[in-house]
Scaffold this motif. Structure first.
Motif, PDB file in Angstrom:
ATOM      1  N   SER A  32       0.838  -1.206   0.000  1.00  0.00           N
ATOM      2  CA  SER A  32       0.000   0.000   0.000  1.00  0.00           C
ATOM      3  C   SER A  32       0.866   1.246   0.000  1.00  0.00           C
ATOM      4  O   SER A  32       1.903   1.300   0.654  1.00  0.00           O
ATOM      5  N   THR A  37      -9.497   9.346  -1.162  1.00  0.00           N
ATOM      6  CA  THR A  37     -10.154   9.411   0.153  1.00  0.00           C
ATOM      7  C   THR A  37      -9.779  10.723   0.822  1.00  0.00           C
ATOM      8  O   THR A  37      -8.838  11.403   0.411  1.00  0.00           O
ATOM      9  N   ASP A  95      -9.100  12.361   4.816  1.00  0.00           N
ATOM     10  CA  ASP A  95      -8.913  11.979   6.215  1.00  0.00           C
ATOM     11  C   ASP A  95      -9.666  12.930   7.149  1.00  0.00           C
ATOM     12  O   ASP A  95     -10.307  13.879   6.710  1.00  0.00           O
ATOM     13  N   TRP A 105      -6.167  11.970  -0.073  1.00  0.00           N
ATOM     14  CA  TRP A 105      -5.162  10.932  -0.320  1.00  0.00           C
ATOM     15  C   TRP A 105      -5.553  10.155  -1.564  1.00  0.00           C
ATOM     16  O   TRP A 105      -6.688   9.712  -1.691  1.00  0.00           O
ATOM     17  N   VAL A 114      -4.733   6.723  -3.026  1.00  0.00           N
ATOM     18  CA  VAL A 114      -4.176   5.483  -2.477  1.00  0.00           C
ATOM     19  C   VAL A 114      -4.039   4.442  -3.574  1.00  0.00           C
ATOM     20  O   VAL A 114      -4.963   4.226  -4.357  1.00  0.00           O
ATOM     21  N   ARG A 146      -2.924   0.302  -4.163  1.00  0.00           N
ATOM     22  CA  ARG A 146      -2.675  -0.972  -3.483  1.00  0.00           C
ATOM     23  C   ARG A 146      -2.213  -2.003  -4.496  1.00  0.00           C
ATOM     24  O   ARG A 146      -2.808  -2.143  -5.556  1.00  0.00           O
ATOM     25  N   PRO A 167      -4.390   6.467   5.055  1.00  0.00           N
ATOM     26  CA  PRO A 167      -4.797   5.218   4.404  1.00  0.00           C
ATOM     27  C   PRO A 167      -3.553   4.501   3.893  1.00  0.00           C
ATOM     28  O   PRO A 167      -2.576   5.122   3.520  1.00  0.00           O
TER      29      PRO A 167
END
Length: 199
Positions: A42, A80, A82, A88, A90, A92, A197
């Motif tokens: 991540s 996303t 926070d 953010w 992100v 993965r 995240p």
């Protein structure tokens, strides 16, 4: 930098150097050997929240760029926000795909920079997890890249202790990685990234 800056001892801030991100895969090998922490797969790019059509277009371009990466499963990036109001992006991947994850983070930063959002970029991070020894199994750690400084620092939240960090582990990681990454020497700039995240 002008004469007045020299006389007053002011220094020019370091320019962002996104190529520093490419040092992460070799640093991860050093980190695992020294501490037992391995990549989680991540990573994320943090920036001051941006609204409007220009950012929506940049986000679309980033998604299209990462979608073009054949063989990737799942969403290329998630957007996303926070609890502190920062956004953010992100990414993965599989834990053994750290070079690809670094490419993702570099692409996101570069696209935002190219579209004029460089001043909003704050940091990028890559998550690691403890695998052995000293009670570190399952512990989380992030290597955080400060965009405006061109440096890295470790962030190690203490499990089960809200907003407390393991300073001893952070210093141990800094010592281990000094030869692999440009580490941030000013500990006052080792900002906590609570609730990030991917961590």
């Amino acid at each position: 930098m002008g004469l007045l800056d020299i006389l007053l001892g002011r220094s020019k801030p370091a320019a962002p150097d996104l190529d520093q991100l490419f040092g992460l895969p070799s640093a991860a090998v050093t980190l695992e050997a020294a501490t037992g922490f391995r990549p989680t797969g991540s990573g994320a790019v943090c920036f001051a929240t941006v609204e409007g059509a220009a950012f929506t277009q940049t986000h679309r371009e980033v998604r299209a760029l990462l979608d073009a990466d054949a063989g990737r499963e799942g969403p290329p990036v998630e957007l996303t926000r926070d609890d502190y109001g920062y956004s953010w992006l992100v990414s993965r991947r599989s834990p053994d795909e750290l070079p690809d994850l670094v490419n993702d983070l570099h692409a996101v930063n570069s696209a935002m920079e190219a579209d004029g959002f460089g001043p909003q970029l704050l940091c990028s991070l890559v998550g690691f997890e403890g695998t052995e020894g000293d009670g570190d199994r399952g512990r989380r750690l992030a290597l955080v890249y400060l965009y405006k400084r061109g440096t890295f620092y470790p962030f190690a939240p203490l499990p089960g202790r809200p907003e407390r960090r393991d300073n001893a582990l952070e210093l141990r990681v800094k010592a281990a990685l000094t030869g692999d990454l440009r580490m941030e020497e000013d500990l006052g700039r080792w900002f906590p990234v609570w609730g990030a995240p991917g961590l």
